[in-house]
Every structure is written in structure tokens, then in C-alpha cells.
Design a protein around this motif. Structure first.
Motif, PDB file in Angstrom:
ATOM      1  N   ASP A 182       4.460   7.669  -5.372  1.00 18.35           N
ATOM      2  CA  ASP A 182       5.725   6.925  -5.356  1.00 18.35           C
ATOM      3  C   ASP A 182       5.686   5.763  -6.349  1.00 18.35           C
ATOM      4  O   ASP A 182       6.662   5.490  -7.049  1.00 18.35           O
ATOM      5  N   TYR A 215       2.428   4.801  -1.270  1.00 21.07           N
ATOM      6  CA  TYR A 215       1.785   6.030  -1.738  1.00 21.07           C
ATOM      7  C   TYR A 215       1.723   6.025  -3.269  1.00 21.07           C
ATOM      8  O   TYR A 215       2.702   5.696  -3.950  1.00 21.07           O
ATOM      9  N   CYS A 216       0.578   6.390  -3.822  1.00 21.09           N
ATOM     10  CA  CYS A 216       0.343   6.336  -5.277  1.00 21.09           C
ATOM     11  C   CYS A 216       1.415   7.074  -6.078  1.00 21.09           C
ATOM     12  O   CYS A 216       1.911   6.555  -7.079  1.00 21.09           O
ATOM     13  N   ASP A 259       0.810  -1.216   0.000  1.00 23.51           N
ATOM     14  CA  ASP A 259       0.000   0.000   0.000  1.00 23.51           C
ATOM     15  C   ASP A 259       0.850   1.275   0.000  1.00 23.51           C
ATOM     16  O   ASP A 259       0.544   2.250   0.690  1.00 23.51           O
TER      17      ASP A 259
END
Length: 103
Positions: free
Chosen positions: A51, A48-49, A46
Motif C-alpha cells: 500500500d 502494509y508495504c 505500520d
């Protein structure tokens, strides 16, 4: 089992590469594969988008670099050879390949 230079029943052409060229291409593909596994791990954790997107862009750049290297080799080798042999249809094939790469 087929040898490296035999052709399978589904295709009629092969490209003979030097051992050095083959190793360079495989090395690039191994790095790309590792990058993709890293992205999968980021998704599983999960991350961070943004990244993940940065890493995805890096994979795209690596695939593009692979394609550029392979395309240059193809033009210098296969395409040039076929044109010298009067097989002008290779030009249409090259144009079609470039169109697919530029989508």
C-alpha cells in the motif's frame, strides 16, 4: 529582505513567471507535499508495504508531471529566448538537465 525579482549572491539567474503559472506550480507542489506526509503517516502506522509502495508510485508520477510542466515552460520561455539571443550554450544546459531528469 530581497524582492521577488532580486537575485541572491549564490545564483545569477531567475525566471519570471506569471502569477497564474506560479500558482499552478505551487498548487502541484502542495499536493505532492501532502502525498508525502500521507506516506509518512502510513509508515508511522505500520501500513502494509504494498500500500505504501502504491502511494510512493503516485508521488513519483506527481513529481514527473510537475517536471514535465516546468520543463515545457522552460523550453518555451528561457531556452527559446536564449537561442533567439544567440546564447547557444543554453542547448548544452538543456541537454544536461534532461540527462539528470532521465536518471
Amino acid at each position: 529582505m530581497m524582492s521577488d525579482k532580486e537575485v541572491c549572491g549564490c545564483c545569477s539567474r531567475i525566471t519570471e513567471r506569471s502569477e497564474e503559472e506560479r500558482k499552478k506550480l505551487i498548487h502541484r507542489l502542495n499536493r505532492i507535499e501532502g502525498q508525502v506526509r500521507g506516506i509518512r503517516g502510513m509508515v508511522e502506522k505500520d501500513a502494509y508495504c504494498a500500500d505504501i509502495l502504491v502511494q510512493s508510485a503516485a508521488v513519483n508520477a506527481a513529481v514527473n508531471a510537475f517536471n514535465k510542466e516546468l520543463l515545457a515552460s522552460h523550453i518555451r520561455g528561457c531556452v527559446a529566448r536564449d537561442i533567439r539571443e544567440g546564447k547557444d550554450e543554453v542547448i548544452d544546459e538543456l541537454v544536461a538537465t534532461l540527462q539528470k531528469l532521465m536518471k
